[in-house]
Design a protein around this motif. Structure first.
Motif, short mmCIF file in Angstrom:
data_model
loop_
_atom_site.label_atom_id
_atom_site.label_comp_id
_atom_site.label_asym_id
_atom_site.label_seq_id
_atom_site.Cartn_x
_atom_site.Cartn_y
_atom_site.Cartn_z
N ALA A 122 0.82 -1.21 0.00
CA ALA A 122 0.00 0.00 0.00
C ALA A 122 0.86 1.26 0.00
CB ALA A 122 -0.94 -0.01 1.20
N LYS A 123 1.90 1.29 0.80
CA LYS A 123 2.73 2.49 0.93
C LYS A 123 3.51 2.79 -0.35
CE LYS A 123 4.86 3.40 4.88
NZ LYS A 123 4.17 4.58 5.43
N ALA A 124 3.73 1.77 -1.17
CA ALA A 124 4.39 1.99 -2.45
C ALA A 124 3.53 2.87 -3.37
CB ALA A 124 4.68 0.66 -3.13
N VAL A 125 2.22 2.90 -3.09
CA VAL A 125 1.28 3.70 -3.88
C VAL A 125 0.86 4.95 -3.13
CG1 VAL A 125 -1.00 3.70 -4.98
CG2 VAL A 125 0.44 1.65 -5.07
N PHE A 126 0.58 4.78 -1.82
CA PHE A 126 0.08 5.89 -1.01
C PHE A 126 0.81 5.87 0.33
CE2 PHE A 126 -3.00 7.91 1.90
CZ PHE A 126 -3.23 9.10 1.21
N GLU A 127 1.71 6.81 0.51
CA GLU A 127 2.62 6.78 1.65
C GLU A 127 1.92 6.88 2.99
OE1 GLU A 127 5.92 6.62 4.04
OE2 GLU A 127 5.79 6.16 1.89
#
Length: 311
Positions: free
Chosen positions: A281-286
């Protein structure tokens, strides 16, 4: 607005994750969103009294989201509840409650008012300082996402009121409440002494759903999006087959909707460690975290989401 996650698991609970449930304090009301098995016990651990619950909102009628209802309903009767309990949910909620009332030979002496949520999108509850809206999602059964939106009254401009020779006192209050007044034969409208509209905080809880564009619009610019992320992308086909989202889906929705904070929940029991979901998820939305049971979130002002009681 204050939220406490009581359960963050999907279909099968684990030792550390209970079935889905979130309690939310907003204004003068306490709301419960979904009510998985053992929710009332989770409330005890969180030191939240079930007697304070005003309304229960059910996303859909799968067991992991409703099996805590019979226990809470009967316990409230044992504790002597007298005030009504409102329960909102999709078609079938009336029938479910009728069955619950007959379970366990218990006597329920307080009123339970059911509200069937219908249509694609609607406002289902409104009071002066907040509203609850519902948006139909796509799952294997009828399912709704819910939004809580605070309503902030425009700032009262005292200097403007004094310029219009309005004496301080009850007339100020009437104008601030949106009522026009008659001052010596002159009609004064609220907009003459009120500032521009002010945005209140907003949060959205997805329920169980496949990723869909309508969620992007529903969650546009919210302070907090709580979205299911049952699986990682290696199980994307399984997620779609079972009407669920993967962590990357939730992140893409958060990014496209320009939300402030994303919290992943409804985690499959196959994940003893949720870092894999978080990394995807963080790869797309930190600005993403995953929920755990008893995590508390406080939304104080626009773009001020505080997460406390973390692991």
């Amino acid at each position: 607005m204050e939220l406490t996650f009581l359960g963050t698991a999907s279909a099968i609970p684990t030792r550390s994750r209970n079935h889905t449930s979130i309690v939310i304090k907003v204004s003068n009301r306490m709301l419960l969103f979904d009510c998985g098995e053992a929710t009332q016990k989770q409330m005890m651990y969180a030191q939240i009294s079930p007697m304070k619950i005003d309304d229960i909102y059910i996303t859909h009628l799968h067991g992991d989201h409703i099996l805590g209802l019979p226990g809470i309903i009967q316990s409230l009767a044992f504790r002597g509840r007298t005030r009504p309990l409102n329960i909102y949910g999709p078609e079938g909620i009336d029938e479910l409650l009728e069955h619950i009332k007959k379970l366990g030979f218990s006597s329920i002496n307080y009123e339970i008012i059911t509200h069937t949520v219908t249509g694609d999108e609607s406002t289902i509850y409104k009071q002066e300082d907040f509203v609850v809206k519902a948006r139909k999602m796509q799952h294997t059964v009828i399912d709704y996402a819910y939004m809580i939106e605070e309503i902030r009254q425009p700032k009262f401009l005292k200097s403007k009121a004094l310029e219009l020779n309005i004496p301080p006192g009850p007339l100020f209050g009437q104008l601030q409440a949106g009522q026009e007044i008659n001052l010596d034969g002159v009609i004064i409208k609220p907009e003459q002494v009120l500032g521009p509209p002010r945005k209140g905080v907003k949060m959205v809880f997805s329920g169980d759903t496949v990723p869909q564009e309508s969620m992007v619009e529903f969650a546009r610019d919210v302070d907090l999006l709580i979205h299911e992320a049952t699986f990682s992308k290696k199980y994307a086909d399984k997620a779609l087959e079972n009407g669920h989202s993967i962590a990357e889906d939730a992140a893409l929705i958060a990014k496209n909707a320009n939300v402030e904070q994303l919290i992943l929940t409804h985690i499959s029991n196959r994940y003893t460690n949720s870092d894999e979901l978080l990394e995807e998820a963080k790869a797309v939305f930190e600005n993403t975290v995953y929920a755990h049971d008893f995590m508390t979130v406080i939304i104080e002002n626009k773009k001020a989401v505080r997460i406390i009681n973390k692991e």
